[in-house]
Design an enzyme around this catalytic site. Sequence first.
Site, mmCIF file in Angstrom:
data_model
loop_
_atom_site.group_PDB
_atom_site.id
_atom_site.type_symbol
_atom_site.label_atom_id
_atom_site.label_comp_id
_atom_site.label_asym_id
_atom_site.label_seq_id
_atom_site.Cartn_x
_atom_site.Cartn_y
_atom_site.Cartn_z
ATOM 1 N N LEU A 402 -48.876 -23.053 91.891
ATOM 2 C CA LEU A 402 -50.159 -23.288 91.221
ATOM 3 C C LEU A 402 -51.176 -22.251 91.723
ATOM 4 O O LEU A 402 -51.894 -22.491 92.692
ATOM 5 C CB LEU A 402 -50.613 -24.717 91.536
ATOM 6 N N GLU A 404 -53.363 -18.935 89.900
ATOM 7 C CA GLU A 404 -53.559 -18.043 88.749
ATOM 8 C C GLU A 404 -53.760 -16.593 89.181
ATOM 9 O O GLU A 404 -53.245 -15.663 88.546
ATOM 10 C CB GLU A 404 -54.752 -18.516 87.908
ATOM 11 N N GLN A 426 -51.963 -22.640 81.992
ATOM 12 C CA GLN A 426 -51.591 -23.978 81.519
ATOM 13 C C GLN A 426 -52.650 -24.472 80.519
ATOM 14 O O GLN A 426 -52.327 -25.025 79.482
ATOM 15 C CB GLN A 426 -51.469 -24.928 82.701
ATOM 16 N N PHE A 427 -53.895 -24.214 80.846
ATOM 17 C CA PHE A 427 -55.018 -24.395 79.926
ATOM 18 C C PHE A 427 -55.927 -23.184 80.116
ATOM 19 O O PHE A 427 -56.088 -22.713 81.248
ATOM 20 C CB PHE A 427 -55.785 -25.691 80.232
ATOM 21 N N PHE A 430 -58.342 -22.705 83.079
ATOM 22 C CA PHE A 430 -57.946 -22.392 84.456
ATOM 23 C C PHE A 430 -57.935 -20.889 84.742
ATOM 24 O O PHE A 430 -57.712 -20.464 85.871
ATOM 25 C CB PHE A 430 -56.584 -23.015 84.781
ATOM 26 N N HIS A 471 -60.668 -29.026 80.108
ATOM 27 C CA HIS A 471 -59.434 -28.791 79.343
ATOM 28 C C HIS A 471 -59.771 -28.475 77.893
ATOM 29 O O HIS A 471 -58.964 -28.693 77.010
ATOM 30 C CB HIS A 471 -58.524 -30.027 79.375
#
Length: 665
Positions: A402, A404, A426-427, A430, A471
């Site tokens: 996890l 970025e 992932q979204f 992020f 999100h």
Amino acid sequence: MITAEMPVKFERRKHKDDTLLTLYKNILSPRMIEEKMLLLLRQGRIAKWFSGIGQEAISVGVATALEQDEYILPMHRNLGVFTARGIPLNRLFSQFQGKPGGFTKGRDRSFHFGTQEYKIVGMISHLGPQMGVADGIALANVLKQNKKATVVFTGDGGASEGDFHESINTAAVWDLPVIFVVENNGYGLSTPSNEQFRCKQFIDKAIGYGIEGVQVDGNNVLKVYEAVKKIAEEIRENPRPVLLECITFRMRGHEEASGTKYVPKELFDIWGRKDPVQNFERFLLEEGVLTEEMIEKLRAEIKADIEQGLEIAFAESIPNPDTATELNDMYKPYHNNGQTPSGSKSQKRLIDAVSDGMRLAMRKHPNLVLMGQDIAEYGGVFKITEGFVEEFGKARVRNTPLCESAILGAGFGLSINGYKAMVEMQFADFVSEGITQIVNNLAKSHYRWGQHADVVVRMPTGAQVAAGPFHSQSNEAWFFHTPGLKIAYPAFPADAKGLLLTAFEDPNPVIFFEHKALYRSITEDVPDEYYTIPFGKARLVKEGNDVSIITYGLGVHWALEILNEQPNISADLLDLRTLVPLDKEAILLSARKTGKVIVLHEDTLTGGIGGEIAAMIAEECFECLDAPVMREGSLDTPVPMNAGLETNFLPKARFKEKLLKLLSY
Ligand SMILES: Cc1ncc(C[n+]2csc(CCOP(=O)(O)OP(=O)(O)O)c2C)c(N)n1
């Protein structure tokens, strides 16, 4: 633990004279260059200097130990890396002076450059992001199975950045052959170690990452050389990261103008006795490897080299800036006319089209690597890569920790070392964790030193999914404002597939937005074959005469809904498809035709892309307008979760009102 009080102790072991003399020459050269630079600085002939005096043993030990074609990612005190790699001095000096003979056409400063020719990837000012890039370079080596090591440097201060953690952790999990060299020199600018970190020594941190940590006297070139040689040999065969802590001291200020007032004077005395050049020289004299005559001769040679290099660099003229060249150099040249697919089609949702596009891209580009959280066996949170591991294997479809920033950096590193990378956020929200890698590394590197970044960042984006502030954001404007990126934002499945395939062909960084609310709600016939759609070509979804609606993404569907409800409105509906490049021609053509324009976007209104488009229209076709250019976007608030609040936040209802107002203007 190695401490300041310990003397620099050399051991001859089995080193040949040649090796020792090479090390000596390599360490003397940066010292002499620096002494000259300090002189030039005092004379006002150069502007700024970051000194590595006292730390040369580290750069030189590393660069001499590695194979010439192994990548090194140095920082601002590593002149010795550049000189040991054999970069001609005139080119280095031109670089320092911002002259065209350097490596960045005068666009970036002293050590901020890379060169494929010498396998050096220079830093960006942000320090830590270098480490993620090293991960990517090393990953490419692992995939090539070429048994190469990679070295990246960081200072003790830079090691406080999240990138240090992310990159070492990723390298550990992926068994990447990277040597993370920590130059522990006691200070980060003016901040002493005890205000920077609490651990006693950096090798203790290695334990937490489950990797080996090795500590050496960073003032002892032989110890650094031996350590790097041994580690590199091991990790070439058995890939894994190692943290190499080099204990040293910064003998001058952070940079020459900043002084050293905050450093206790006695430290300079203690470390002055540990000078890496003088001590090594003394040892070689004692060993009989070196004589005073040889030193004199070598010094004369280096001096002549420096003088000659400076002469060439100083004589070089700086051409007048050429705006076209400046703009053209933002991207690696790439042209795509697209194809019109003629074969079979099948009904696909947008999500299926993205998945199909990515599968075809993986087949077409064997050097394409996919990276993202949970994208391997699990298939990603949206299941776009479901089944990919079975077809392409885990080496190319990679679950990431996890983190970025390190992964986006790794994408750049893969590209530097001959691969293509896809990084799935992932979204889209992020991406803020990795923003530096995108806006400073991916976006700027081609302009800075001609290194393209063949990276596609996929961004599941947008609201209307009642997912709240973190999100649902639209953040395309963050990237729209950053020169050097391309941005695609499809509204339909067939476009999503074709644009995605273009994104993978294009050697430049592409931020690829996929609207989550469209993933499963829009279905259409999508060609089954491989095809690409050129960037920078908007699509006229509906044609009319009274008003132009310019939009993209979900906005296209909101506009369509309203136009279908109100068939009396005769509107051009222009779906931009890509925001960078922007199809100015299509925008202006439509604006000139209808004389009334409204720009709609899901993103919050202030500072959104609509402002840019409205300004462009006002500037370029004011005379053909019958009304002010209007905009509608979301409220200037975070995206609220509650469905009622979210609907109120989004611009759809306000857009309808504004459209009618514009029509009646
Ligand atoms: C992200 C970021 N924050 C702050 C700075 C300003 N800055 C440049 S170098 C430096 C200190 C770095 O210390 P260290 O990593 O120990 O390297 P050293 O200068 O001691 O070699 C700072 C704070 C920066 N370049 N980047």
